[in-house]
Design an enzyme around this catalytic site. Structure first.
Site, PDB file in Angstrom:
ATOM      1  N   LEU A 245       0.817  -1.231   0.000  1.00 33.39           N
ATOM      2  CA  LEU A 245       0.000   0.000   0.000  1.00 33.39           C
ATOM      3  C   LEU A 245       0.840   1.265   0.000  1.00 33.39           C
ATOM      4  CD1 LEU A 245      -1.704  -2.087   2.286  1.00 33.39           C
ATOM      5  CD2 LEU A 245      -3.350  -0.352   1.640  1.00 33.39           C
TER       6      LEU A 245
ATOM      7  N   THR B 145      -5.406   1.844  -7.812  1.00 37.58           N
ATOM      8  CA  THR B 145      -6.480   2.842  -7.843  1.00 37.58           C
ATOM      9  C   THR B 145      -7.276   2.786  -9.149  1.00 37.58           C
ATOM     10  OG1 THR B 145      -6.837   5.237  -7.967  1.00 37.58           O
ATOM     11  CG2 THR B 145      -4.698   4.462  -8.673  1.00 37.58           C
ATOM     12  N   ASP B 146      -8.511   3.257  -9.106  1.00 42.27           N
ATOM     13  CA  ASP B 146      -9.309   3.333 -10.340  1.00 42.27           C
ATOM     14  C   ASP B 146      -8.793   4.443 -11.267  1.00 42.27           C
ATOM     15  OD1 ASP B 146     -10.149   5.536  -8.843  1.00 42.27           O
ATOM     16  OD2 ASP B 146     -12.293   5.059  -8.946  1.00 42.27           O
ATOM     17  N   GLU B 147      -7.945   5.345 -10.723  1.00 43.53           N
ATOM     18  CA  GLU B 147      -7.482   6.479 -11.545  1.00 43.53           C
ATOM     19  C   GLU B 147      -6.612   6.041 -12.721  1.00 43.53           C
ATOM     20  OE1 GLU B 147      -6.192   9.951  -9.476  1.00 43.53           O
ATOM     21  OE2 GLU B 147      -7.710   9.727  -7.925  1.00 43.53           O
TER      22      GLU B 147
ATOM     23  N   TYR C 106       0.275  11.260 -10.513  1.00 44.54           N
ATOM     24  CA  TYR C 106      -0.048  10.207  -9.533  1.00 44.54           C
ATOM     25  C   TYR C 106      -0.545   8.957 -10.240  1.00 44.54           C
ATOM     26  CZ  TYR C 106      -3.001   7.479  -6.363  1.00 44.54           C
ATOM     27  OH  TYR C 106      -3.603   6.435  -5.690  1.00 44.54           O
TER      28      TYR C 106
ATOM     29  N   LYS D 221       1.082   5.133 -10.556  1.00 44.99           N
ATOM     30  CA  LYS D 221       0.413   3.910 -10.098  1.00 44.99           C
ATOM     31  C   LYS D 221       0.231   2.934 -11.273  1.00 44.99           C
ATOM     32  CE  LYS D 221      -1.170   3.009  -6.548  1.00 44.99           C
ATOM     33  NZ  LYS D 221      -0.639   2.372  -5.310  1.00 44.99           N
TER      34      LYS D 221
ATOM     35  N   ARG E 178      -8.427  22.027 -10.538  1.00 43.61           N
ATOM     36  CA  ARG E 178      -7.202  21.214 -10.534  1.00 43.61           C
ATOM     37  C   ARG E 178      -6.762  21.002 -11.979  1.00 43.61           C
ATOM     38  NH1 ARG E 178      -7.814  15.341  -7.789  1.00 43.61           N
ATOM     39  NH2 ARG E 178      -7.159  16.422  -5.894  1.00 43.61           N
TER      40      ARG E 178
HETATM   41  P1  NAD Z   1      -1.672   7.579   2.529  1.00 46.48           P
HETATM   42  O1  NAD Z   1      -1.002   8.698   1.814  1.00 46.48           O
HETATM   43  O2  NAD Z   1      -2.621   7.886   3.641  1.00 46.48           O
HETATM   44  O3  NAD Z   1      -0.546   6.623   3.152  1.00 46.48           O
HETATM   45  C1  NAD Z   1       0.592   6.244   2.438  1.00 46.48           C
HETATM   46  C2  NAD Z   1       1.563   5.555   3.395  1.00 46.48           C
HETATM   47  O4  NAD Z   1       2.716   5.162   2.641  1.00 46.48           O
HETATM   48  C3  NAD Z   1       2.055   6.467   4.530  1.00 46.48           C
HETATM   49  O5  NAD Z   1       2.064   5.769   5.751  1.00 46.48           O
HETATM   50  C4  NAD Z   1       3.485   6.822   4.100  1.00 46.48           C
HETATM   51  O6  NAD Z   1       4.353   7.090   5.193  1.00 46.48           O
HETATM   52  C5  NAD Z   1       3.888   5.557   3.347  1.00 46.48           C
HETATM   53  N1  NAD Z   1       4.946   5.821   2.374  1.00 46.48           N
HETATM   54  C6  NAD Z   1       4.984   6.797   1.424  1.00 46.48           C
HETATM   55  N2  NAD Z   1       6.146   6.734   0.738  1.00 46.48           N
HETATM   56  C7  NAD Z   1       6.836   5.673   1.258  1.00 46.48           C
HETATM   57  C8  NAD Z   1       8.103   5.094   0.963  1.00 46.48           C
HETATM   58  N3  NAD Z   1       8.899   5.584   0.004  1.00 46.48           N
HETATM   59  N4  NAD Z   1       8.490   4.017   1.680  1.00 46.48           N
HETATM   60  C9  NAD Z   1       7.710   3.507   2.662  1.00 46.48           C
HETATM   61  N5  NAD Z   1       6.523   4.032   3.002  1.00 46.48           N
HETATM   62  C10 NAD Z   1       6.086   5.103   2.306  1.00 46.48           C
HETATM   63  O7  NAD Z   1      -2.333   6.692   1.418  1.00 46.48           O
HETATM   64  P2  NAD Z   1      -3.743   5.900   1.411  1.00 46.48           P
HETATM   65  O8  NAD Z   1      -4.810   6.825   1.012  1.00 46.48           O
HETATM   66  O9  NAD Z   1      -3.863   5.123   2.661  1.00 46.48           O
HETATM   67  O10 NAD Z   1      -3.487   4.908   0.183  1.00 46.48           O
HETATM   68  C11 NAD Z   1      -2.825   3.664   0.387  1.00 46.48           C
HETATM   69  C12 NAD Z   1      -2.707   2.946  -0.946  1.00 46.48           C
HETATM   70  O11 NAD Z   1      -3.995   2.719  -1.503  1.00 46.48           O
HETATM   71  C13 NAD Z   1      -1.919   3.724  -1.997  1.00 46.48           C
HETATM   72  O12 NAD Z   1      -1.144   2.810  -2.719  1.00 46.48           O
HETATM   73  C14 NAD Z   1      -2.996   4.340  -2.878  1.00 46.48           C
HETATM   74  O13 NAD Z   1      -2.520   4.525  -4.194  1.00 46.48           O
HETATM   75  C15 NAD Z   1      -4.064   3.270  -2.817  1.00 46.48           C
HETATM   76  N6  NAD Z   1      -5.441   3.751  -3.002  1.00 46.48           N
HETATM   77  C16 NAD Z   1      -5.922   4.773  -2.218  1.00 46.48           C
HETATM   78  C17 NAD Z   1      -7.256   5.171  -2.366  1.00 46.48           C
HETATM   79  C18 NAD Z   1      -7.857   6.269  -1.522  1.00 46.48           C
HETATM   80  O14 NAD Z   1      -8.978   6.673  -1.762  1.00 46.48           O
HETATM   81  N7  NAD Z   1      -7.154   6.784  -0.513  1.00 46.48           N
HETATM   82  C19 NAD Z   1      -8.061   4.538  -3.319  1.00 46.48           C
HETATM   83  C20 NAD Z   1      -7.522   3.516  -4.109  1.00 46.48           C
HETATM   84  C21 NAD Z   1      -6.212   3.130  -3.926  1.00 46.48           C
HETATM   85  O1  DAU Z   2     -10.048   7.261  -6.982  1.00 49.78           O
HETATM   86  C1  DAU Z   2      -9.121   6.792  -6.048  1.00 49.78           C
HETATM   87  C2  DAU Z   2      -8.209   7.914  -5.635  1.00 49.78           C
HETATM   88  O2  DAU Z   2      -8.978   8.787  -4.819  1.00 49.78           O
HETATM   89  C3  DAU Z   2      -6.964   7.446  -4.890  1.00 49.78           C
HETATM   90  O3  DAU Z   2      -6.174   6.668  -5.757  1.00 49.78           O
HETATM   91  C4  DAU Z   2      -6.145   8.649  -4.397  1.00 49.78           C
HETATM   92  O4  DAU Z   2      -5.034   8.195  -3.626  1.00 49.78           O
HETATM   93  C5  DAU Z   2      -7.049   9.499  -3.536  1.00 49.78           C
HETATM   94  O5  DAU Z   2      -6.345  10.669  -3.122  1.00 49.78           O
HETATM   95  C6  DAU Z   2      -8.315   9.896  -4.300  1.00 49.78           C
HETATM   96  O6  DAU Z   2      -7.993  10.827  -5.385  1.00 49.78           O
HETATM   97  P1  DAU Z   2      -8.925  12.097  -5.707  1.00 49.78           P
HETATM   98  O7  DAU Z   2      -8.135  13.088  -6.444  1.00 49.78           O
HETATM   99  O8  DAU Z   2     -10.223  11.660  -6.289  1.00 49.78           O
HETATM  100  O9  DAU Z   2      -9.221  12.576  -4.187  1.00 49.78           O
HETATM  101  P2  DAU Z   2      -9.242  14.027  -3.512  1.00 49.78           P
HETATM  102  O10 DAU Z   2      -9.770  13.821  -2.119  1.00 49.78           O
HETATM  103  O11 DAU Z   2      -7.964  14.761  -3.667  1.00 49.78           O
HETATM  104  O12 DAU Z   2     -10.348  14.788  -4.362  1.00 49.78           O
HETATM  105  C7  DAU Z   2     -11.665  14.285  -4.498  1.00 49.78           C
HETATM  106  C8  DAU Z   2     -12.420  15.246  -5.398  1.00 49.78           C
HETATM  107  O13 DAU Z   2     -12.575  16.497  -4.726  1.00 49.78           O
HETATM  108  C9  DAU Z   2     -11.692  15.560  -6.704  1.00 49.78           C
HETATM  109  O14 DAU Z   2     -12.638  15.707  -7.758  1.00 49.78           O
HETATM  110  C10 DAU Z   2     -11.039  16.902  -6.437  1.00 49.78           C
HETATM  111  C11 DAU Z   2     -12.000  17.573  -5.471  1.00 49.78           C
HETATM  112  N1  DAU Z   2     -11.379  18.494  -4.495  1.00 49.78           N
HETATM  113  C12 DAU Z   2     -10.353  18.026  -3.732  1.00 49.78           C
HETATM  114  C13 DAU Z   2      -9.728  18.844  -2.812  1.00 49.78           C
HETATM  115  C14 DAU Z   2      -8.584  18.348  -1.969  1.00 49.78           C
HETATM  116  C15 DAU Z   2     -11.855  19.798  -4.352  1.00 49.78           C
HETATM  117  O15 DAU Z   2     -12.801  20.197  -5.029  1.00 49.78           O
HETATM  118  N2  DAU Z   2     -11.237  20.594  -3.442  1.00 49.78           N
HETATM  119  C16 DAU Z   2     -10.194  20.197  -2.676  1.00 49.78           C
HETATM  120  O16 DAU Z   2      -9.677  21.012  -1.860  1.00 49.78           O
END
Ligand code: NAD
Ligand code: DAU
Length: 348
Positions: free
Chosen positions: A83, A130-132, A155, A159, A286
């Site tokens: 992760l 991720t779905d992105e 990003y 991925k 963005r």
């Molecule tokens: P997050 O940013 O909250 O956490 C990332 C973690 O990775 C942190 O603990 C950070 O310290 C660690 N990390 C970063 N760089 C590192 C490195 N070089 N070596 C070791 N550790 C490192 O992220 P999250 O939102 O919990 O996402 C976790 C995973 O799930 C990611 O791979 C992300 O792409 C994927 N993902 C996230 C979402 C979402 O909505 N948040 C959705 C789909 C997939």
């Molecule tokens: O779809 C999965 C992804 O979702 C993960 O892979 C990423 O790690 C996670 O960060 C997330 O990406 P998004 O870009 O979709 O998430 P974020 O929370 O940054 O933004 C969600 C939506 O809200 C996006 O359309 C941008 C918008 N946004 C975000 C921020 C931070 C705003 O309008 N204002 C803001 O300040």
């Protein structure tokens, strides 16, 4: 059977939920968290894991070849739940190279360590993605596992590249791999740079709620606990080499989501309805902002029997309650690096 499972990024948002679930549910497994503790990694997220007999922590960079190789040998790692990543799209726009370093080189480094050390036995490298990677949708349709990759931010490109390396190691070296691509998660412990916790924090502080563009971009929101259940199922029952999409069947425009959040926050904070909505401020979009994501999780539902169980109304209430009762956690984060990031990103 005792298994040593390396969970990278275990101190982050989703990672900490995965670690908690595996440590509690599988006392027979040794859970080793490997995390660099970047700005997004927080040991406070794992405070309740301290002292558990089957929990170990290693502060390491996944891109550090020697350190990763030593950890594989020291813990006799059987499987990896990967992760660790730089995860925030906005930061990838300002600092793309950090995303290549961690998400691409770091993932390749882990794969290489696994390839070298797993010469026999029962192993698995599970890539959490991720779905992105699939790009952006118009008004209709959903991403399936067959949708071609079309990443559009640094990003998602990093991925996507990591996913390609995982599949390439599967094909070329016979490394046992499985992947999942998930939609937007929400819930406790999410870093307040992401939409939902950022807005909760700003509502608490009565600060403007910065909406990119016109707020019509759509995301498919999934309760983090439902993601963790999917990860458990895929880890134990997913087929070698396969990919599984995970989504919440819960599409919301950013503006619609914000209205729900604002109205619930007004209730929780005993404010007149409409108070939080007045904070909504439309700001510059963005760059390259993907319009819509939507996931078809049919394969995971049919083959492994998974379903998202927490509806959004319930999940968002639990999320708000958690942030309101964990103000110290939030306070500790919204100082220092976060303030600097916030000022740069939102020009305040
Ligand atoms: P997050 O940013 O909250 O956490 C990332 C973690 O990775 C942190 O603990 C950070 O310290 C660690 N990390 C970063 N760089 C590192 C490195 N070089 N070596 C070791 N550790 C490192 O992220 P999250 O939102 O919990 O996402 C976790 C995973 O799930 C990611 O791979 C992300 O792409 C994927 N993902 C996230 C979402 C979402 O909505 N948040 C959705 C789909 C997939
Ligand atoms: O779809 C999965 C992804 O979702 C993960 O892979 C990423 O790690 C996670 O960060 C997330 O990406 P998004 O870009 O979709 O998430 P974020 O929370 O940054 O933004 C969600 C939506 O809200 C996006 O359309 C941008 C918008 N946004 C975000 C921020 C931070 C705003 O309008 N204002 C803001 O300040």
């Amino acid at each position: 059977m005792q298994k040593s499972i390396l969970i990278t990024g275990g101190a982050g948002f989703i990672g900490s939920h995965v670690v908690r679930h595996f440590v509690h549910t599988y006392p027979e497994y040794r859970i080793i968290v490997l995390d660099k503790l970047t700005y997004a990694g927080n040991l406070a997220n794992l405070a309740d894991m301290e002292g558990k007999a089957n929990y170990f922590f290693e502060k390491t960079d996944i891109a550090d070849e020697t350190a990763v190789s030593e950890i594989f040998a020291k813990h006799r790692v059987d499987a990896v739940l990967h992760l660790a990543a730089e995860s925030h799209v906005d930061r990838s726009i300002t600092h793309p190279l950090e995303f290549i370093q961690t998400n691409v080189i770091g993932t390749a480094n882990l794969l290489n360590a696994a390839r070298k050390q797993w010469t026999s036995g029962d192993h698995l490298f599970y890539q959490i993605s991720t779905d992105e990677v699939y790009g952006s949708l118009g008004a209709e349709g959903k991403f399936t596992e067959m949708t071609p990759y079309d990443p559009r931010s640094p990003y998602s490109a990093s991925k996507a590249s990591a996913d390609h390396f995982v599949r390439a190691y599967g094909h070329t070296y016979g490394l046992p791999v499985v992947l999942s691509n998930c939609s937007n998660n929400y819930g406790p412990f999410q870093f307040p740079e992401k939409l939902i916790p950022l807005m909760i924090n700003n509502i608490i502080q009565e600060k403007p709620l910065p909406v990119y563009g016109d707020g019509s971009n759509v995301r498919d929101w999934l309760w983090v606990g439902d993601h963790v259940k999917a990860i458990d199922l895929i880890f134990h029952q997913g087929k070698n080499g396969e990919t599984y999409n995970i989504g919440g069947d819960n599409e919301l425009s950013n503006l619609r989501l914000l209205h729900i959040l604002c109205d619930q926050m007004d209730q929780k904070l005993d404010k007149t309805q409409g108070t939080a909505r007045k904070l909504i401020t439309f700001i510059k979009d963005r760059p390259g902002h993907d319009k819509r994501y939507a996931i078809d999780a049919g394969k995971l539902k049919t083959e492994l029997g998974w379903r998202p169980e927490t509806n959004f109304e319930n999940g968002i209430e639990q999320t708000i309650d958690w942030y309101l009762s964990n103000r110290e956690w939030l306070e500790n984060i919204i100082s220092g690096e976060y303030m600097h990031y916030y000022q740069q990103q939102y020009h305040t």
